[in-house]
Design a protein around this motif. Structure first.
Motif, PDB file in Angstrom:
ATOM      1  N   ASP A   1      39.285  38.401  35.819  1.00 12.94           N
ATOM      2  CA  ASP A   1      38.952  38.972  34.519  1.00 12.94           C
ATOM      3  C   ASP A   1      39.101  40.487  34.509  1.00 12.94           C
ATOM      4  OD1 ASP A   1      38.241  36.457  33.546  1.00 12.94           O
ATOM      5  OD2 ASP A   1      36.251  36.630  34.443  1.00 12.94           O
ATOM      6  N   GLY A   2      40.115  40.981  33.833  1.00 13.93           N
ATOM      7  CA  GLY A   2      40.268  42.415  33.673  1.00 13.93           C
ATOM      8  C   GLY A   2      40.544  43.129  34.982  1.00 13.93           C
ATOM      9  N   THR A   3      40.375  44.426  34.947  1.00 18.60           N
ATOM     10  CA  THR A   3      40.611  45.232  36.132  1.00 18.60           C
ATOM     11  C   THR A   3      39.298  45.499  36.856  1.00 18.60           C
ATOM     12  OG1 THR A   3      40.273  47.348  35.016  1.00 18.60           O
ATOM     13  CG2 THR A   3      42.495  46.410  34.928  1.00 18.60           C
ATOM     14  N   SER A   4      39.416  45.962  38.071  1.00 20.17           N
ATOM     15  CA  SER A   4      38.209  46.306  38.824  1.00 20.17           C
ATOM     16  C   SER A   4      37.469  47.456  38.150  1.00 20.17           C
ATOM     17  CB  SER A   4      38.560  46.668  40.267  1.00 20.17           C
ATOM     18  OG  SER A   4      39.483  47.736  40.292  1.00 20.17           O
TER      19      SER A   4
ATOM     20  N   ASP B   1      37.275  47.964  34.946  1.00 18.85           N
ATOM     21  CA  ASP B   1      36.513  47.350  33.845  1.00 18.85           C
ATOM     22  C   ASP B   1      35.237  46.702  34.370  1.00 18.85           C
ATOM     23  OD1 ASP B   1      38.431  48.097  31.990  1.00 18.85           O
ATOM     24  OD2 ASP B   1      39.499  46.176  32.119  1.00 18.85           O
ATOM     25  N   GLU B   2      35.336  46.045  35.512  1.00 21.34           N
ATOM     26  CA  GLU B   2      34.163  45.391  36.092  1.00 21.34           C
ATOM     27  C   GLU B   2      33.105  46.413  36.490  1.00 21.34           C
ATOM     28  OE1 GLU B   2      31.464  42.604  37.459  1.00 21.34           O
ATOM     29  OE2 GLU B   2      33.192  42.376  36.146  1.00 21.34           O
ATOM     30  N   ILE B   3      33.539  47.475  37.142  1.00 18.59           N
ATOM     31  CA  ILE B   3      32.590  48.525  37.548  1.00 18.59           C
ATOM     32  C   ILE B   3      31.932  49.134  36.319  1.00 18.59           C
ATOM     33  CG2 ILE B   3      32.421  50.831  38.574  1.00 18.59           C
ATOM     34  CD1 ILE B   3      34.698  49.877  40.497  1.00 18.59           C
ATOM     35  N   ARG B   4      32.712  49.388  35.298  1.00 21.37           N
ATOM     36  CA  ARG B   4      32.169  49.961  34.062  1.00 21.37           C
ATOM     37  C   ARG B   4      31.119  49.017  33.443  1.00 21.37           C
ATOM     38  NH1 ARG B   4      36.778  51.062  31.441  1.00 21.37           N
ATOM     39  NH2 ARG B   4      36.822  53.131  32.357  1.00 21.37           N
ATOM     40  N   SER B   5      31.413  47.729  33.422  1.00 16.26           N
ATOM     41  CA  SER B   5      30.478  46.779  32.825  1.00 16.26           C
ATOM     42  C   SER B   5      29.188  46.689  33.644  1.00 16.26           C
ATOM     43  CB  SER B   5      31.111  45.396  32.667  1.00 16.26           C
ATOM     44  OG  SER B   5      31.264  44.758  33.915  1.00 16.26           O
ATOM     45  N   GLN B   6      29.308  46.799  34.992  1.00 17.35           N
ATOM     46  CA  GLN B   6      28.113  46.767  35.828  1.00 17.35           C
ATOM     47  C   GLN B   6      27.245  47.999  35.585  1.00 17.35           C
ATOM     48  OE1 GLN B   6      27.055  44.233  37.705  1.00 17.35           O
ATOM     49  NE2 GLN B   6      28.822  43.078  37.002  1.00 17.35           N
ATOM     50  N   ARG B   7      27.883  49.152  35.419  1.00 15.38           N
ATOM     51  CA  ARG B   7      27.122  50.383  35.161  1.00 15.38           C
ATOM     52  C   ARG B   7      26.422  50.322  33.815  1.00 15.38           C
ATOM     53  NH1 ARG B   7      31.279  55.061  37.270  1.00 15.38           N
ATOM     54  NH2 ARG B   7      30.907  54.706  39.467  1.00 15.38           N
ATOM     55  N   GLU B   8      27.060  49.703  32.838  1.00 19.62           N
ATOM     56  CA  GLU B   8      26.452  49.609  31.502  1.00 19.62           C
ATOM     57  C   GLU B   8      25.225  48.709  31.514  1.00 19.62           C
ATOM     58  OE1 GLU B   8      29.732  48.334  29.101  1.00 19.62           O
ATOM     59  OE2 GLU B   8      30.625  50.335  29.056  1.00 19.62           O
ATOM     60  N   LYS B   9      25.127  47.794  32.461  1.00 24.21           N
ATOM     61  CA  LYS B   9      23.974  46.891  32.554  1.00 24.21           C
ATOM     62  C   LYS B   9      22.735  47.624  33.014  1.00 24.21           C
ATOM     63  CE  LYS B   9      26.623  42.718  33.478  1.00 24.21           C
ATOM     64  NZ  LYS B   9      26.937  41.677  34.461  1.00 24.21           N
ATOM     65  N   TRP B  10      22.884  48.754  33.691  1.00 25.06           N
ATOM     66  CA  TRP B  10      21.737  49.499  34.178  1.00 25.06           C
ATOM     67  C   TRP B  10      21.161  50.246  33.050  1.00 25.06           C
ATOM     68  CZ3 TRP B  10      24.029  51.810  39.271  1.00 25.06           C
ATOM     69  CH2 TRP B  10      24.274  50.767  40.161  1.00 25.06           C
TER      70      TRP B  10
END
Length: 70
Positions: free
Chosen positions: A56-59, A61-70
């Motif tokens: 799913d998407g790029t790494s 994008d994944e890192i960005r989505s994880q940071r937004e969860k905090w």
């Protein structure tokens, strides 16, 4: 108030001294260049394998989505 600033200055001096000592200790640790290069190569190999399985998407994008969860 002056006592507080004196305490902070002494504390910062102590911390600076301790950091200097840690830096000397780290610099004195022998480095096994071959082992370091092998560890890096292993990391790069694993990184490629993980990237190949990424769905799913790029790494980024994944890192960005994880940071937004905090």
């Amino acid at each position: 108030m002056m006592e507080d600033s004196d305490f902070l200055v002494r504390r910062l001096d102590r911390i600076s001294h301790e950091l200097s000592q840690v830096k000397k200790m780290i610099a004195s640790i022998p480095v096994d260049k071959h082992a370091s290069e092998k560890a890096w190569d292993d990391l790069m190999d694993l990184s490629e394998k993980i990237s190949d399985k990424w769905e799913d998407g790029t790494s980024v994008d994944e890192i960005r989505s994880q940071r937004e969860k905090w």
